[in-house]
Design an enzyme around this catalytic site. Structure first.
Site, PDB file in Angstrom:
ATOM      1  N   ILE A   1       6.304   8.717  16.545  1.00 22.30           N
ATOM      2  CA  ILE A   1       5.937   9.283  15.192  1.00 22.30           C
ATOM      3  C   ILE A   1       4.532   9.952  15.341  1.00 22.30           C
ATOM      4  O   ILE A   1       4.407  11.149  15.123  1.00 22.30           O
ATOM      5  CB  ILE A   1       6.060   8.338  14.242  1.00 22.30           C
ATOM      6  CG1 ILE A   1       7.283   7.248  14.295  1.00 22.30           C
ATOM      7  CG2 ILE A   1       5.752   8.673  12.806  1.00 22.30           C
ATOM      8  CD1 ILE A   1       8.347   8.171  13.959  1.00 22.30           C
TER       9      ILE A   1
ATOM     10  N   ARG B   1      -4.549  10.343   3.255  1.00 20.21           N
ATOM     11  CA  ARG B   1      -3.256  11.339   3.453  1.00 20.21           C
ATOM     12  C   ARG B   1      -2.341  11.269   2.178  1.00 20.21           C
ATOM     13  O   ARG B   1      -2.050  12.248   2.036  1.00 20.21           O
ATOM     14  CB  ARG B   1      -2.729  10.656   4.683  1.00 20.21           C
ATOM     15  CG  ARG B   1      -1.300  11.314   4.968  1.00 20.21           C
ATOM     16  CD  ARG B   1      -1.367  12.617   5.339  1.00 20.21           C
ATOM     17  NE  ARG B   1      -0.150  13.198   5.488  1.00 20.21           N
ATOM     18  CZ  ARG B   1       0.364  14.368   5.962  1.00 20.21           C
ATOM     19  NH1 ARG B   1      -0.441  15.158   6.007  1.00 20.21           N
ATOM     20  NH2 ARG B   1       1.522  14.835   5.970  1.00 20.21           N
TER      21      ARG B   1
ATOM     22  N   ARG C   1      -8.631  -0.518   3.716  1.00 19.81           N
ATOM     23  CA  ARG C   1      -7.881   0.867   3.125  1.00 19.81           C
ATOM     24  C   ARG C   1      -6.178   0.285   3.035  1.00 19.81           C
ATOM     25  O   ARG C   1      -5.763   0.647   2.143  1.00 19.81           O
ATOM     26  CB  ARG C   1      -7.471   2.059   4.178  1.00 19.81           C
ATOM     27  CG  ARG C   1      -8.862   2.859   4.385  1.00 19.81           C
ATOM     28  CD  ARG C   1      -8.153   4.144   5.040  1.00 19.81           C
ATOM     29  NE  ARG C   1      -7.081   4.792   4.391  1.00 19.81           N
ATOM     30  CZ  ARG C   1      -5.901   5.295   5.181  1.00 19.81           C
ATOM     31  NH1 ARG C   1      -6.079   5.260   6.473  1.00 19.81           N
ATOM     32  NH2 ARG C   1      -5.066   5.689   4.378  1.00 19.81           N
TER      33      ARG C   1
ATOM     34  N   ARG D   1      -0.542  15.435  11.026  1.00 20.23           N
ATOM     35  CA  ARG D   1       0.578  15.111  10.252  1.00 20.23           C
ATOM     36  C   ARG D   1       0.562  16.552   9.177  1.00 20.23           C
ATOM     37  O   ARG D   1       0.115  16.401   7.986  1.00 20.23           O
ATOM     38  CB  ARG D   1      -0.020  13.899   9.365  1.00 20.23           C
ATOM     39  CG  ARG D   1       0.180  12.753  10.313  1.00 20.23           C
ATOM     40  CD  ARG D   1      -0.104  11.493   9.587  1.00 20.23           C
ATOM     41  NE  ARG D   1      -1.571  11.068   9.279  1.00 20.23           N
ATOM     42  CZ  ARG D   1      -2.223  10.483   8.620  1.00 20.23           C
ATOM     43  NH1 ARG D   1      -1.300   9.493   8.270  1.00 20.23           N
ATOM     44  NH2 ARG D   1      -3.329  10.306   8.399  1.00 20.23           N
ATOM     45  N   PRO D   2       1.339  17.542   9.480  1.00 17.30           N
ATOM     46  CA  PRO D   2       1.387  18.564   8.803  1.00 17.30           C
ATOM     47  C   PRO D   2       2.024  18.360   7.616  1.00 17.30           C
ATOM     48  O   PRO D   2       2.972  17.516   7.437  1.00 17.30           O
ATOM     49  CB  PRO D   2       1.965  19.626   9.649  1.00 17.30           C
ATOM     50  CG  PRO D   2       2.825  18.911  10.650  1.00 17.30           C
ATOM     51  CD  PRO D   2       2.178  17.538  10.986  1.00 17.30           C
ATOM     52  N   ILE D   3       1.909  19.325   6.369  1.00 18.63           N
ATOM     53  CA  ILE D   3       2.683  19.036   5.268  1.00 18.63           C
ATOM     54  C   ILE D   3       3.494  20.119   5.175  1.00 18.63           C
ATOM     55  O   ILE D   3       4.239  20.487   4.121  1.00 18.63           O
ATOM     56  CB  ILE D   3       1.784  19.023   3.932  1.00 18.63           C
ATOM     57  CG1 ILE D   3       0.745  20.243   3.763  1.00 18.63           C
ATOM     58  CG2 ILE D   3       0.948  17.877   4.122  1.00 18.63           C
ATOM     59  CD1 ILE D   3       0.002  20.292   2.422  1.00 18.63           C
ATOM     60  N   ASP D   4       4.131  20.700   6.194  1.00 23.06           N
ATOM     61  CA  ASP D   4       5.027  21.787   6.260  1.00 23.06           C
ATOM     62  C   ASP D   4       6.318  21.662   5.450  1.00 23.06           C
ATOM     63  O   ASP D   4       6.889  22.353   4.523  1.00 23.06           O
ATOM     64  CB  ASP D   4       5.292  22.496   7.426  1.00 23.06           C
ATOM     65  CG  ASP D   4       4.094  22.990   8.380  1.00 23.06           C
ATOM     66  OD1 ASP D   4       3.068  22.813   7.737  1.00 23.06           O
ATOM     67  OD2 ASP D   4       4.175  23.521   9.427  1.00 23.06           O
TER      68      ASP D   4
ATOM     69  N   ASP E   1       3.661   1.785  12.030  1.00 15.40           N
ATOM     70  CA  ASP E   1       2.533   0.969  11.472  1.00 15.40           C
ATOM     71  C   ASP E   1       2.122  -0.212  11.858  1.00 15.40           C
ATOM     72  O   ASP E   1       1.229  -0.830  11.640  1.00 15.40           O
ATOM     73  CB  ASP E   1       2.581   1.268   9.889  1.00 15.40           C
ATOM     74  CG  ASP E   1       2.096   2.380   9.111  1.00 15.40           C
ATOM     75  OD1 ASP E   1       1.657   3.238  10.022  1.00 15.40           O
ATOM     76  OD2 ASP E   1       2.335   2.322   8.066  1.00 15.40           O
TER      77      ASP E   1
ATOM     78  N   CYS F   1      -6.370   8.644   8.128  1.00 15.19           N
ATOM     79  CA  CYS F   1      -6.629   8.003   9.567  1.00 15.19           C
ATOM     80  C   CYS F   1      -6.443   9.235  10.454  1.00 15.19           C
ATOM     81  O   CYS F   1      -5.280   9.620  10.480  1.00 15.19           O
ATOM     82  CB  CYS F   1      -6.117   6.663   9.868  1.00 15.19           C
ATOM     83  SG  CYS F   1      -6.834   5.227   8.958  1.00 15.19           S
TER      84      CYS F   1
ATOM     85  N   LYS G   1       0.989  -1.142  -0.070  1.00 14.61           N
ATOM     86  CA  LYS G   1      -0.016  -0.168  -0.012  1.00 14.61           C
ATOM     87  C   LYS G   1       0.886   1.201  -0.167  1.00 14.61           C
ATOM     88  O   LYS G   1       0.844   2.246  -0.666  1.00 14.61           O
ATOM     89  CB  LYS G   1      -0.753   0.059   1.127  1.00 14.61           C
ATOM     90  CG  LYS G   1      -1.456   1.307   1.608  1.00 14.61           C
ATOM     91  CD  LYS G   1      -2.264   1.294   2.941  1.00 14.61           C
ATOM     92  CE  LYS G   1      -1.752   2.207   4.018  1.00 14.61           C
ATOM     93  NZ  LYS G   1      -1.940   3.782   3.295  1.00 14.61           N
ATOM     94  N   ASN G   2       1.940   1.274   0.723  1.00 16.43           N
ATOM     95  CA  ASN G   2       2.748   2.529   1.037  1.00 16.43           C
ATOM     96  C   ASN G   2       3.492   2.755  -0.289  1.00 16.43           C
ATOM     97  O   ASN G   2       4.180   3.847  -0.318  1.00 16.43           O
ATOM     98  CB  ASN G   2       3.512   2.459   2.253  1.00 16.43           C
ATOM     99  CG  ASN G   2       2.616   2.537   3.513  1.00 16.43           C
ATOM    100  OD1 ASN G   2       1.271   3.100   3.447  1.00 16.43           O
ATOM    101  ND2 ASN G   2       2.998   2.116   4.674  1.00 16.43           N
TER     102      ASN G   2
END
Length: 422
Positions: free
Chosen positions: A328, A92, A403, A121-124, A306, A116, A22-23
């Site tokens: 994390i 995400r 998912r 989980r910022p995207i900065d 995970d 989820c 998946k990842n």
């Protein structure tokens, strides 16, 4: 899938086969945007995250056709740089489309990605990296608006080895002018997979799997065929299920080196975990497991976040006291409440100074109950606990598990579990 029903307490025997990652598939789908020729990927898992990603890509003008576990992507008629708001809120990893779309169109519009609820989980880091590559970014009407006259290669030092940020930079840098160097890059196997497919398409990416990655931008990419790597999280989930229930399970199409630390932990707990080849692992457990003093989740090659909830399920039945530190995602302990409903003894603590901890005092057995899932990996942990618990367990909100796990019910039925969808 609304719920999963399990009559637990039965050891598992037989073979389980791991599907594609998946990842890995999600950034690989984004990489297809770099070319106007067809790309075929095999060993693709049938999971809802792939469905959602394809929905977003079709809205961009991408054509996708599937046959079994083979997927062909055609981006020759891609005509839209606005990434659909509807499904971005569900997944995400849709943020990975941003780098590829900017590379192809020199602009992109995207709402904030979802997924989820396991913590902030910022995207900065993604956005800061794009800015360093010459992208102007502003936030308007709940969307990120990205524009550039010319993507330029540069040196980017990540403050944290973020998988998503590393992937997004690679995708944008693949069509930038000059060379991009990423330091403190993520080292996960999925990064290596992304490098491999981009290079098959005619790219020049080196260093994936190490902390320094170099990308030389290209103007054009061509189509290719690629076989997706196995899902190391699914493989780890199957291994931990065998630890929790007992029995003897052979996990096939798994890369042992991708789960080296998990295999070490399984041996420390007292189960037999034998690497039989470069793509199979056998787990055999015949006695009560021992606790693990301390486990800390870290980026690869550390212990994966995970797999942390699944390990917590197993440690609920281990002899002694175990401590897990989650470094994390601060909300990754959501499985603890439902595990306690089954009879587990877990204390979760969290503070800004010491971080997020779960202290697990092992109990002799778990007892079935009605419980509720909250996210993908939480649900995987609850399935493991339900398989080990005596009596009937009903897991509500089971849809999350689709998912990332293809037919998890069927997979456990094949090794003797009494499990069904309901």
């Amino acid at each position: 899938m609304n719920a999963i029903n399990i009559n637990g307490g039965t050891p598992l025997y037989g073979e389980m086969i791991v599907g594609g990652s998946k990842n890995a598939i999600l950034p690989i789908l984004a990489a297809c945007i770099l070319t106007d020729e067809k790309v075929t990927v095999t060993n693709v898992p049938k999971i809802t995250d792939v469905d959602d990603m394809l929905y977003i890509m079709r809205d961009l003008g991408v054509k996708a056709t599937s046959s079994g576990h083979s997927l062909t992507i055609d981006c020759s008629n891609i005509c839209n740089y606005r990434i659909s708001n509807q499904h971005v809120g569900k997944i995400r990893s849709s943020v990975i489309l941003l780098g590829a779309v900017i590379a192809r169109f020199s602009c992109a519009i995207m709402a904030h990605p979802g997924g989820c609820d396991i913590g902030a989980r910022p995207i900065d880091m993604h956005l800061d990296a794009f800015r360093q590559m010459g992208v102007e970014i502003r936030y308007e009407n709940d969307c990120w608006l990205c524009n550039t006259n010319k993507l330029k290669g540069t040196s980017i030092a990540l403050p944290f080895p973020s998988v998503g940020a590393t992937e997004n930079i690679i995708l944008a840098a693949a069509m930038a002018n000059g060379e991009t160097i990423i330091t403190n890059a993520a080292r996960e196997p999925e990064i290596v997979a992304l490098q491999d497919i981009i290079n098959l398409m005619g790219g020049d990416v080196k260093g994936a799997g190490t902390s320094t990655i170099r990308i030389i931008g290209k103007k054009r990419y061509h189509g290719c065929e690629y076989t997706l790597i196995p899902d190391r999280i699914v493989a780890g989930t199957y291994m931990l299920a065998a630890c929790a229930t007992g029995g003897d399970v052979l996990i096939k199409n798994a890369v042992p080196s991708h789960n080296a630390l998990l295999i070490d932990h399984i041996k420390r707990m007292g189960a037999d975990c034998n690497v039989l080849s470069d793509n199979s692992v056998r787990v055999h457990k015949s006695k009560r497991l021992c606790a693990i003093d301390y486990v800390n989740t870290l980026p690869f090659p550390g212990f994966p976040t995970d797999l942390q909830p699944q390990l917590m399920s197993v440690l609920c039945l281990a002899n002694g006291r175990s401590v897990i530190r989650e470094s994390i995602y601060e909300s990754r302990f959501k499985a603890a409440q439902s595990l306690c409903s089954l009879g587990a003894d877990i204390k979760v603590t969290s503070n800004d100074t010491d971080g997020h901890y779960a202290v697990i005092n092992g109990v002799n057995d778990l007892k079935g109950a009605e419980i509720f899932g909250t996210d993908l990996r939480c649900n995987a942990a609850l399935v493991i606990a339900g398989l080990a618990a005596h009596g009937n367990t009903r897991i509500n909100n089971a849809h999350f598990i689709s998912r990332g796990y293809e037919d998890i019910v069927g997979a456990f039925l094949n090794v003797g579990a009494d499990i069904s969808e309901c």
